[in-house]
Write an enzyme that holds these catalytic residues in place. Structure first.
Site: not given
Ligand code: GLC
Length: 556
Positions: A96, A197, A251, A324-325
């Site tokens: 990541d 991310d 993402e 995970h979100d």
């Molecule tokens: C992304 C991640 C999330 C995190 C956010 C800040 O959306 O997937 O889990 O809280 O970024 O890094």
């Protein structure tokens, strides 16, 4: 070169995957112990959520040292062993990359806040107060303003996430070079790429205007800033192109289907693939008091149709149902109680046959479900806790209402420990788990599914094996045959002389299928027993089938 299009990704949330040393937190050794399990499942790219040193304000998405392993997770030797183990099994490993922000405990930020003329000052985004207040009215994802005053220097710093996640200043070429050096460090070690991310946030409007009229609080406005493509092309030139095997997944928060190919178009020299949020659970704070209704099937299909059409043959997407979100997919679109097996396998069928590289989120392969959190204390996620402070402690909403909403949408649902067995703590740890274990592990767990031929786990394995690298699944065109049908998702994948038809009943009821001529096809795969004479036009609750046809597509 392009075989990531044929791959299947498996996302590991290391904290919750497997604890090898009994401290209640998953670790790298724990992952190593499960590599045979993952290899038997048939996935071939492992994506690890952050494993770097972090004070854990946002469970590792706040990094204080990009080149060190989080001590709770193990050592660099453990990492090397993990990488070797992944390689030996013919799989690949991606990390990541969290470079929109760092932790406030990162040495860069520690330096930056010392004085306005510190050489690291410009690694972050500082603005003087405006009329004694924040420089603009932007909100953070995790409640409250996106700016915090640094008392020492009298200026505000920007943080789109928690106060402990200051945003890095991508306008500064020195910062960019530091990030590229760090990426090279991991690629030189042998990792196979990065999931990036909140990548569309790297570039911001340098004027930092207030939210425009009518869009107050719209967090998507942070995405697709004026220099984003310049930065990604530079990253590609300086790093990614030097490592031709490097896989990149963005993402894509805030990226619309129409904008997607700017990131992943084949001649753009930016990213390999992107994943969108159009079917994700909305993350604005207000949803913890007033959650939006779940997507209907027609809405969900419209999202997939729209994205497939927009990306076409030009770019590539990453397809997911869970991560995970988001809360667990069986609890969102299936029936976790009455039709657990049927709905989990139906969702697997759709996930693994859409056009795009699929990601399976840990635990979805056994149909893990949402968990019941009885009190606010039972949650861990900073997003829930901060929302509670602003919505409930301020007296705006009753605690009960908040708890009901959080039980539907919280990210913690996806973060409860992996359910390996019916033993105490689901076999995840011999210690005290950092987050509650879902009590349904007595029923839903890997050990019992491994010995049950009909289990969700074995269905995933069989489907992945059947899928292989069938060109029709990977490269075939996509067409939704019944976009308006409220309970059935039926789509065609067509490549050269083969057509596959995927049909999936998203309801608890038997349903008549509005597609004739199915009897001409061969049932290649199904989540119900189809060995007897099958009634082709009738689907049982959450039934899914994949048909193949020679030569011509199916008429509707
Ligand atoms: C992304 C991640 C999330 C995190 C956010 C800040 O959306 O997937 O889990 O809280 O970024 O890094």
């Amino acid at each position: 070169m392009f075989n990531w299009k044929e791959d299947i990704i498996y996302q590991i949330y290391p904290r919750s995957f497997n604890d090898s040393d009994g401290d209640g937190v998953g670790d790298l050794m724990g992952i190593i112990q499960k590599l045979d399990y993952l290899s038997a499942l048939g996935v071939n790219i492992l994506w690890l959520s952050p494993i770097f040193r972090s004070p854990n304000a946002d469970n590792g998405y706040d990094i204080s040292d990009y080149r060190a392993i989080q001590p709770e997770f193990g050592s660099m030797d453990d990492f090397d062993e993990l990488l070797m183990g992944v390689r030996m099994r013919g799989m690949r490993l991606i990390l990541d990359l969290v470079v929109n922000h760092s932790s406030d405990e990162h040495p860069w930020f520690q330096q930056a806040r010392r004085s306005k003329d510190n050489p690291y000052r410009d690694f972050y985004i500082w603005r003087p107060p405006k009329d004694g207040r924040e420089p603009n009215n932007w909100l953070s994802f995790f409640s409250g303003p996106a700016w915090t005053l640094d008392e020492g220097t009298g200026e505000y710093y920007l943080h789109l996430f928690t106060q402990k996640q200051p945003d890095l200043n991508w306008e500064n070429p020195k910062l960019r070079q530091e990030v590229y050096r760090m990426m090279r460090f991991w690629l030189e070690k042998g990792v196979d790429g990065f999931r990036m991310d909140v990548i569309p946030f790297l570039s911001k409007d340098p004027d930092f205007p207030d939210y425009p009229e009518g869009r107050y609080g719209d967090l998507t406005l942070y995405a697709n800033g004026p220099r984003i493509h310049e930065f990604l092309q530079e990253m590609h030139r300086e790093v990614i192109s030097q490592y031709p095997w490097c896989i990149t997944i963005g993402e894509g928060f805030g990226v619309s289907a129409e904008q997607a190919n700017l990131y992943v178009g084949r001649n753009r020299q930016e990213l390999n693939m992107i994943y969108h949020f159009d079917h994700a659970v909305p993350r604005e704070e207000i949803n913890f008091a007033e959650p939006q209704p779940e997507f209907t099937l027609t809405e969900l299909k419209a999202v997939f149709d729209n994205w497939d059409a927009a990306i076409g043959n030009e770019g590539w997407q990453n397809i997911y149902f869970g991560n995970h979100d988001n809360p667990r997919v069986v609890s969102r679109f299936g029936d976790a109680e009455r039709y657990h097996r049927e709905s989990a396998t139906m969702l697997a069928t759709v996930l693994l046959s859409l056009r795009g590289t699929p990601t399976i989120y840990q635990g979805d392969e056994i149909g893990m479900t949402n968990c019941r959190f009885n009190s606010i204390e039972a949650f861990d996620d900073v997003q829930v806790r901060n929302a509670y402070t602003t919505l409930v402690e301020s007296g705006r909403y009753p605690a009960e209402q908040f708890l009901t909403a959080a039980n539907r949408i919280a990210r913690d649902h996806a973060r409860t420990p992996m359910q390996w067995s019916y033993e105490p703590n689901a076999g995840f740890t011999t210690g005290n788990p950092w987050l509650m274990v879902n009590p349904n592990h007595s029923r839903i767990n890997v050990a019992s599914q491994q010995v049950d031929r009909q289990s969700v786990l074995n269905y995933y394995k069989d489907l992945i094996r059947w899928r292989g690298n069938k060109p029709t699944i990977t490269y075939g065109s996509y067409r939704d045959l019944l976009p308006d049908d409220p309970v059935v998702y039926a789509f065609e994948r067509k490549y050269a002389l083969q057509t596959l038809l995927v049909i999936a009943n998203f309801s608890r009821k038997d349903t008549e299928l509005a597609i004739p001529d199915l009897a001409n096809g061969i049932v290649e795969f199904a989540n119900y027993d189809v060995s007897d004479k099958v009634n082709h036009t009738r689907l049982r609750p959450f039934e899914a089938r994949i048909y193949s046809f020679k030569n011509e597509s199916i008429a509707t």
